[in-house]
Design a protein around this motif. Structure first.
Motif, PDB file in Angstrom:
ATOM      1  N   TRP A 364       0.850  -1.189   0.000  1.00  0.00           N
ATOM      2  CA  TRP A 364       0.000   0.000   0.000  1.00  0.00           C
ATOM      3  C   TRP A 364       0.885   1.238   0.000  1.00  0.00           C
ATOM      4  CZ3 TRP A 364      -5.249  -0.499  -0.304  1.00  0.00           C
ATOM      5  CH2 TRP A 364      -5.983   0.693  -0.289  1.00  0.00           C
ATOM      6  N   ARG A 366       0.505   5.380  -0.011  1.00  0.00           N
ATOM      7  CA  ARG A 366      -0.337   6.568   0.042  1.00  0.00           C
ATOM      8  C   ARG A 366       0.218   7.650  -0.878  1.00  0.00           C
ATOM      9  NH1 ARG A 366      -0.498   4.157   4.997  1.00  0.00           N
ATOM     10  NH2 ARG A 366      -2.540   3.995   5.984  1.00  0.00           N
ATOM     11  N   THR A 477      -9.939   2.995   0.082  1.00  0.00           N
ATOM     12  CA  THR A 477      -9.107   4.183   0.017  1.00  0.00           C
ATOM     13  C   THR A 477      -7.925   4.058   0.967  1.00  0.00           C
ATOM     14  OG1 THR A 477     -10.493   5.251   1.690  1.00  0.00           O
ATOM     15  CG2 THR A 477     -11.048   5.649  -0.628  1.00  0.00           C
ATOM     16  N   GLU A 478      -7.998   3.094   1.850  1.00  0.00           N
ATOM     17  CA  GLU A 478      -6.894   2.732   2.731  1.00  0.00           C
ATOM     18  C   GLU A 478      -7.133   1.291   3.169  1.00  0.00           C
ATOM     19  OE1 GLU A 478      -8.544   4.248   7.066  1.00  0.00           O
ATOM     20  OE2 GLU A 478      -6.877   5.289   6.128  1.00  0.00           O
TER      21      GLU A 478
END
Length: 761
Positions: A364, A366, A477-478
């Protein structure tokens, strides 16, 4: 908008050889440094940690004769050498008191479940809660700990005790299996309320005297908190904080219970009555409640440890202080991880373990940050049996085997694929596990429950009568928090495969995703047969019988021409694919070892193929790693197979039992094969190998790197799996050919992803 903090593992502290039962932080009064105490069977260790990363040293403290399950410590001063007093309790029915300088004293008692030590007016006071439903208080007097008071009241085993100081008064919170929390107040006898009239209600006082301080103290019951509906396993005060140079202790308690809830309690500002302020937790889900909990230092977050092993994190809203929302937290298996596989595109890994779950991990990144972190983004399967093996069938489909006779096939739902930027309208939205069921049920768009704002009465009716269809699609989104992982990331089960007579042990899929091979536990030849399945019809195609005991691993060659099997009977067998018939492909045994030709003398645990399908590798409990083959396997016939397949390498002595092997599909720049070897000790060693002549020589093997102890597994390595192509998942590397990634899993509950620089091997 604030960027969520990246939460990840920053260090692994190795040293224990058994299960760690609890961990305690001990902060110096000036807050300069930290220590962590952890303990296991018969001993526990004192570790000093700076910046939560660097381990300075560890000191084993031995003395208990049975497992240690409770420990606490307190700093006696702010001296640089940490004058620490430590208390530990064990199943040997003793509490031992340790000092920083190595002295030890024993208190032989009943079996205490929880202990907590505290300094009260510079005098150490120890509270012990036991299975006698009572709390015992010990005071250090004349250098010895002496029992001064017993506090009755609880009606079942005490599961937690915690001290807190407010001004000149000391408070003790206790919780028990009677579902209650009791708060006790300790203060000097002179501060007690004056005598009242005879007809008024009086609280019973328990008096004890500290001879060294020449002062008497009274202990009274402050409050009883009733709100949990099952055993209360933990109770903790919010940590004290510094304000205007003074230490402030918030009157706030956090409790965790087997009723699947965590509660924050505070006294009412006007009446002083303790009331429930916030309740968080799970409604439904495949859990058994919470085992422990903690406040963050500033009280804005709470974390809970679920009984099944997961961590749950909640954060207080900035505006509405009564609102607490789930947050992303570190997650993973809580029992031995038995198998791990990359998806064909190399974007995520899937693992299975004895915690009865299948978990999907992906990188992941960001937008605001450059660092790539790995997180669990789906939990496709939550099962009722220990899971042992899996195989990927394409990118979004897998088959898993557990301690049952059935293979189960799962396909990714629409919601998951959409989060990977793929669209499909014929797929179910998601999946749920029906009550008392083992199969994940597909949930389609029309099945989902009505939203509360549409028809609240209808919503309540549907959710009460059919809770298994209340599935909510996620937009990632996360990484999803634990609550969503439990409920909203399951994959629908599309097929069950019946045919084995005992628990499934291993499964493999060929590279064209058309065939499955599986084997089960066996003590006789008739049960050790390998079954071939078609992935298009899910029909049984063939039964391959050769081995006498359990087949431990199966591997198709990269060109799908051969199937390799290794077994507990210390032999391997090689099966060649013949021309397809009307009923499907037929495999025949073309080579094998037996008692006369075997090189391995113990169980062969693992095997793998080189990317060109010319050689295969075997690793055994006898510490041997061997590469087999010949220049051209296509010339093998049933008659000359035994003579054609021979060791092509010298026997590599790994120094310990070999439990996993894996060969990268990408070679070194000079054309050598990259071999990863996993050991029972948890070590992972990388080698390179290339056949240099007709006869094997020691020069064939080259040791690349031995992964450092701090990064390797603490227990046996169960499986090694290389990413199929060069590059790092989640990275857009300019020099992607430089990096390889190796996934490993182990009995220490860990899944690890290693970045390997192939130019450095």
């Amino acid at each position: 908008m604030s960027v969520p903090q990246v939460r990840r593992a920053v260090a692994a502290l190795r040293g224990h050889a058994g299960r760690v039962n609890c961990v305690r932080w001990v902060r110096r009064r000036d807050g300069v440094a930290l220590k962590v105490f952890s303990h296991r069977l018969l001993e526990f260790k004192l570790c000093e940690i700076f910046s939560c990363v660097q381990l300075v040293k560890s000191i084993p403290l031995k003395g208990h004769t049975e497992a240690v399950f409770a420990v606490d410590a307190v700093c006696q001063s702010d001296e640089p050498d940490f004058n620490v007093l430590i208390a530990s309790a064990a199943s040997d029915s003793t509490v031992r008191i340790w000092s920083r300088h190595g002295s030890e004293g024993n208190i032989f008692l009943i079996s205490y479940k929880k202990i907590k030590i505290f300094f009260f007016f510079l005098v150490p006071i120890l509270a012990c809660g036991g299975d006698d439903c009572k709390i015992s208080l010990f005071i250090q007097q004349n250098g010895q700990f002496q029992k001064v008071l017993i506090l009755p009241g609880h009606e079942d085993w005490i599961r937690g005790v915690e001290w807190a100081v407010c001004g000149e008064d000391l408070f003790l919170a206790s919780c028990a299996q009677d579902c209650l929390i009791r708060i006790w107040k300790v203060c000097t006898k002179l501060k007690q309320l004056p005598e009242t009239e005879d007809d008024s209600i009086k609280l019973k006082e328990n008096i004890f005297t500290v001879k060294d301080a020449d002062t008497s103290y009274a202990v009274s019951l402050e409050s009883v908190l009733a709100g949990h509906e099952n055993w209360v396993y933990a109770v903790h005060w919010q940590p004290s904080f510094s304000k205007d140079g003074s230490i402030q202790q918030p009157m706030r308690i956090l409790s965790a219970s087997m009723d699947k809830t965590v509660i924050i309690w505070e006294p009412d500002k006007e009446s002083g009555v303790w009331l429930e302020q916030v309740r968080v937790g799970e409604v439904g889900g495949n859990t058994l409640g919470f085992f422990d909990c903690q406040f963050s230092p500033d009280g804005s977050m709470i974390i809970a440890h679920a009984f099944h092993g997961a961590l749950h994190l909640w954060k207080q809203a900035t505006i509405n202080k009564k609102e607490w929302t789930p947050e992303v937290v570190i997650s993973g298996h809580f029992n031995s991880v038995e198998d791990v596989k990359w998806d064909p595109e190399g974007e995520f890994v899937i693992s299975v373990g004895f915690d009865q779950t299948t978990r999907l991990f992906a990188p992941w990144k960001r937008k605001e940050e450059t660092e790539v972190t790995w997180h669990e983004i789906a939990r496709p399967q939550v099962h009722g049996y220990d899971l042992r093996c899996l195989a990927m069938i394409g990118r979004f489909e897998f088959v898993s085997g557990a301690d049952e006779k059935v293979l189960r096939v799962f396909r990714a739902p629409k919601n998951f694929i959409e989060n990977f930027s793929n669209q499909s309208s014929d797929l179910p939205e998601g999946a749920t596990v029906p009550a008392l069921g083992l199969s994940n049920k597909a949930v389609f768009e029309g099945d989902m429950a009505v939203q509360p704002d549409e028809d609240e009465e209808s919503f309540n009716t549907i959710s009460n009568q059919y809770p298994e269809i209340y599935f909510q699609p996620l937009i990632l989104t996360e990484p999803p928090p634990e609550d969503h992982l439990l409920q909203n990331t399951l994959w629908p089960e599309i097929q069950k495969l019946y045919g084995h007579g005992y628990e499934i042990f291993c499964v493999a899929c060929n590279n064209s995703n058309t065939l499955l091979a599986s084997a089960c536990k066996a003590s006789k030849k008739e049960h050790a047969a390998i079954i071939l399945w078609s992935t298009s019809s899910w029909k049984k195609l063939q039964s391959l019988s050769f081995h006498n005991l359990t087949v431990t691993q199966l591997a198709f060659s990269p060109d799908d021409s051969f199937l390799l099997a290794v077994s507990r009977d210390r032999n391997w067998s090689l099966w060649r694919r013949e021309n397809s018939s009307e009923s499907g492909p037929v495999f025949t045994c073309c080579a094998y070892t037996d008692k006369n030709t075997a090189v391995h003398s113990r169980i062969i645990w693992s095997c793998d193929w080189t990317p060109d399908s010319k050689y295969f590798i075997t690793g055994s409990r006898d510490k041997k790693v061997i590469i087999w083959g010949q220049c051209d396997l296509s010339v093998i016939t049933e008659g000359n197979g035994l003579d054609s397949i021979k060791p092509c390498s010298t026997v590599l002595d790994a120094g310990d039992s070999v439990t996993a092997v894996g060969i990268s599909r990408v070679l070194t720049p000079d054309g050598r094969y990259i071999v990863a070897v996993g050991l029972e000790s948890g070590k992972i060693i990388l080698y390179t190998w290339k056949q240099s002549g007709k006869e094997p020589t020691l020069a064939d093997w080259t040791t690349g790197v031995e992964i450092d102890n701090s990064q390797s597994h603490a227990l046996a390595v169960k499986r090694l799996c290389w990413r199929h192509h060069a590059g790092r998942a989640g990275h857009n590397d300019e020099n992607s050919s430089k990096w390889l990634q190796l996934a490993s899993c182990g009995a220490d509950h860990c899944v690890k992803i290693f970045n390997v620089n192939r130019f450095a091997l």
